[in-house]
Design a protein around this motif. Structure first.
Motif, PDB file in Angstrom:
ATOM      1  N   MET A  65       0.824  -1.211   0.000  1.00  0.00           N
ATOM      2  CA  MET A  65       0.000   0.000   0.000  1.00  0.00           C
ATOM      3  C   MET A  65       0.866   1.272   0.000  1.00  0.00           C
ATOM      4  N   PHE A  66       1.907   1.276   0.879  1.00  0.00           N
ATOM      5  CA  PHE A  66       2.846   2.410   0.923  1.00  0.00           C
ATOM      6  C   PHE A  66       4.267   1.897   1.075  1.00  0.00           C
ATOM      7  N   SER A  67       5.154   2.417   0.230  1.00  0.00           N
ATOM      8  CA  SER A  67       6.555   1.996   0.331  1.00  0.00           C
ATOM      9  C   SER A  67       7.219   2.736   1.486  1.00  0.00           C
ATOM     10  N   ASN A  68       8.359   2.208   1.900  1.00  0.00           N
ATOM     11  CA  ASN A  68       9.113   2.832   2.980  1.00  0.00           C
ATOM     12  C   ASN A  68       9.462   4.285   2.632  1.00  0.00           C
ATOM     13  N   ASP A  69       9.847   4.510   1.372  1.00  0.00           N
ATOM     14  CA  ASP A  69      10.197   5.878   0.944  1.00  0.00           C
ATOM     15  C   ASP A  69       9.017   6.827   1.095  1.00  0.00           C
ATOM     16  N   GLU A  70       7.843   6.361   0.685  1.00  0.00           N
ATOM     17  CA  GLU A  70       6.634   7.198   0.796  1.00  0.00           C
ATOM     18  C   GLU A  70       6.339   7.524   2.263  1.00  0.00           C
ATOM     19  N   ILE A  71       6.525   6.511   3.125  1.00  0.00           N
ATOM     20  CA  ILE A  71       6.242   6.709   4.549  1.00  0.00           C
ATOM     21  C   ILE A  71       7.192   7.761   5.135  1.00  0.00           C
ATOM     22  N   GLN A 131       4.585   7.912  22.335  1.00  0.00           N
ATOM     23  CA  GLN A 131       4.263   6.943  21.294  1.00  0.00           C
ATOM     24  C   GLN A 131       3.410   5.815  21.883  1.00  0.00           C
ATOM     25  N   VAL A 132       2.475   5.336  21.067  1.00  0.00           N
ATOM     26  CA  VAL A 132       1.661   4.198  21.481  1.00  0.00           C
ATOM     27  C   VAL A 132       2.410   2.940  21.024  1.00  0.00           C
ATOM     28  N   VAL A 133       2.967   2.204  21.987  1.00  0.00           N
ATOM     29  CA  VAL A 133       3.738   0.999  21.637  1.00  0.00           C
ATOM     30  C   VAL A 133       2.796  -0.200  21.517  1.00  0.00           C
ATOM     31  N   GLU A 134       3.190  -1.192  20.733  1.00  0.00           N
ATOM     32  CA  GLU A 134       4.424  -1.329  19.991  1.00  0.00           C
ATOM     33  C   GLU A 134       4.354  -0.703  18.585  1.00  0.00           C
ATOM     34  N   GLY A 135       3.162  -0.679  18.036  1.00  0.00           N
ATOM     35  CA  GLY A 135       3.014  -0.396  16.611  1.00  0.00           C
ATOM     36  C   GLY A 135       3.583   0.926  16.114  1.00  0.00           C
ATOM     37  N   ALA A 136       3.572   1.962  16.957  1.00  0.00           N
ATOM     38  CA  ALA A 136       3.955   3.293  16.468  1.00  0.00           C
ATOM     39  C   ALA A 136       5.469   3.523  16.485  1.00  0.00           C
ATOM     40  N   ARG A 137       6.243   2.564  17.027  1.00  0.00           N
ATOM     41  CA  ARG A 137       7.689   2.808  17.211  1.00  0.00           C
ATOM     42  C   ARG A 137       8.421   3.338  15.978  1.00  0.00           C
ATOM     43  N   PRO A 138       8.354   2.655  14.811  1.00  0.00           N
ATOM     44  CA  PRO A 138       9.142   3.151  13.670  1.00  0.00           C
ATOM     45  C   PRO A 138       8.699   4.541  13.206  1.00  0.00           C
ATOM     46  N   PHE A 139       7.411   4.784  13.202  1.00  0.00           N
ATOM     47  CA  PHE A 139       6.887   6.089  12.784  1.00  0.00           C
ATOM     48  C   PHE A 139       7.282   7.167  13.804  1.00  0.00           C
ATOM     49  N   ALA A 140       7.177   6.812  15.082  1.00  0.00           N
ATOM     50  CA  ALA A 140       7.498   7.780  16.137  1.00  0.00           C
ATOM     51  C   ALA A 140       8.965   8.196  16.079  1.00  0.00           C
ATOM     52  N   PHE A 191       5.856  -1.924   8.841  1.00  0.00           N
ATOM     53  CA  PHE A 191       6.274  -0.649   9.420  1.00  0.00           C
ATOM     54  C   PHE A 191       5.731  -0.498  10.851  1.00  0.00           C
ATOM     55  N   GLY A 192       5.925  -1.550  11.646  1.00  0.00           N
ATOM     56  CA  GLY A 192       5.512  -1.532  13.057  1.00  0.00           C
ATOM     57  C   GLY A 192       4.187  -2.213  13.322  1.00  0.00           C
ATOM     58  N   MET A 193       3.363  -2.334  12.285  1.00  0.00           N
ATOM     59  CA  MET A 193       2.025  -2.911  12.510  1.00  0.00           C
ATOM     60  C   MET A 193       2.046  -4.426  12.318  1.00  0.00           C
ATOM     61  N   ASP A 194       1.262  -5.107  13.122  1.00  0.00           N
ATOM     62  CA  ASP A 194       1.358  -6.571  13.186  1.00  0.00           C
ATOM     63  C   ASP A 194       0.000  -7.237  13.048  1.00  0.00           C
ATOM     64  N   ILE A 195       0.089  -8.546  12.835  1.00  0.00           N
ATOM     65  CA  ILE A 195      -1.072  -9.394  13.100  1.00  0.00           C
ATOM     66  C   ILE A 195      -0.541 -10.482  14.021  1.00  0.00           C
ATOM     67  N   PRO A 212       9.475  -3.422   5.966  1.00  0.00           N
ATOM     68  CA  PRO A 212       9.779  -1.985   5.785  1.00  0.00           C
ATOM     69  C   PRO A 212       8.624  -1.187   5.169  1.00  0.00           C
ATOM     70  N   ASP A 213       7.765  -1.875   4.413  1.00  0.00           N
ATOM     71  CA  ASP A 213       6.645  -1.203   3.738  1.00  0.00           C
ATOM     72  C   ASP A 213       5.329  -1.557   4.437  1.00  0.00           C
ATOM     73  N   ILE A 214       4.271  -0.855   4.072  1.00  0.00           N
ATOM     74  CA  ILE A 214       2.939  -1.198   4.596  1.00  0.00           C
ATOM     75  C   ILE A 214       2.192  -1.956   3.512  1.00  0.00           C
ATOM     76  N   VAL A 215       1.699  -3.145   3.858  1.00  0.00           N
ATOM     77  CA  VAL A 215       0.979  -3.962   2.878  1.00  0.00           C
ATOM     78  C   VAL A 215      -0.339  -4.455   3.476  1.00  0.00           C
ATOM     79  N   VAL A 216      -1.262  -4.799   2.598  1.00  0.00           N
ATOM     80  CA  VAL A 216      -2.536  -5.358   3.048  1.00  0.00           C
ATOM     81  C   VAL A 216      -2.299  -6.817   3.438  1.00  0.00           C
ATOM     82  N   TYR A 217      -2.787  -7.198   4.607  1.00  0.00           N
ATOM     83  CA  TYR A 217      -2.634  -8.580   5.055  1.00  0.00           C
ATOM     84  C   TYR A 217      -3.546  -9.487   4.244  1.00  0.00           C
ATOM     85  N   ASP A 218      -2.936 -10.553   3.709  1.00  0.00           N
ATOM     86  CA  ASP A 218      -3.690 -11.513   2.920  1.00  0.00           C
ATOM     87  C   ASP A 218      -3.285 -12.921   3.376  1.00  0.00           C
TER      88      ASP A 218
END
Ligand code: IMP
Length: 178
Positions: free
Chosen positions: A1-7, A31-40, A148-152, A160-166
């Motif tokens: 959905m978004f590349s690391n560069d775009e982020i 920062q709201v951990v854990e997910g926000a760490r790289p963005f923060a 980019f920090g977000m998990d399932i 490094p990038d944000i992708v849709v979980y499939d």
């Protein structure tokens, strides 16, 4: 959905906007951990703030649709005096809005002069609480995203990038590796 560069590019734009509206002095970054760490980290560096505090928020859906959020201030953050301070709260994604609403309420109760929220992503279609999010990186449709920090279930935070979980793609990768 978004590349690391775009982020990274978007995070720098957001940091510039945050700086422009700053009341003076260094804000208290949270920062709201854990997910926000790289963005923060990106926001912290761009703002040139020394301290970055951690807060953990867990939502409990239960049987009642209101959902309760349990907040934990970590690593001595609960001893920090927020009275009269400007708080910049950094989140990875705003979904129902419950987490941010609960955190805004908590910091206001602790006497913060102003709370501004910056979230890398927002899913407006999922909102159940009408909460203010001052800075949004990208609005996305109702899809579950990882990376980019977000998990399932604690997987894929390291992407490094944000992708849709499939789940299909996940299964295919797992069997290719085996
Ligand atoms: P809210 O309280 O419903 O706004 O939930 C926000 C939290 O839910 C985020 O901090 C994430 O931890 C999690 N979340 C919501 N949507 C996603 C997603 O698409 N991927 C990963 N985590 C998500």
């Amino acid at each position: 959905m978004f590349s690391n560069d775009e982020i990274v590019r978007r995070a720098h734009e957001l940091a510039r906007e945050i700086k422009r509206g700053q009341a003076g002095g260094q804000p208290c970054l949270v920062q709201v951990v854990e997910g926000a760490r790289p963005f923060a980290r990106l926001i912290q560096r761009a703002l040139g703030c020394h301290a970055l505090h951690d807060v953990r928020a867990k939502s409990y859906e239960g049987t009642v649709s209101t959902g309760e959020v349990c907040i934990e201030m970590l690593g001595g953050f609960s001893e920090v005096d927020l009275a009269g301070r400007e708080v910049v709260l950094i989140e990875d994604i705003v979904d129902t809005g419950r987490t941010i609403a609960a955190l805004r309420e908590r910091f206001a109760a602790l006497g913060a002069a102003r709370v501004r929220v910056v979230s890398l992503l927002s899913k407006p279609a999922r909102r159940v609480v009408d909460v203010a999010v001052e800075f949004v990186g990208f609005e996305i449709p109702d899809e579950f995203v990882i990376g980019f920090g977000m998990d399932i279930d604690e997987r894929y935070r390291e992407l490094p990038d944000i992708v849709v979980y499939d789940p299909e793609v996940e299964r295919a990768f797992a069997s290719a590796k085996a």
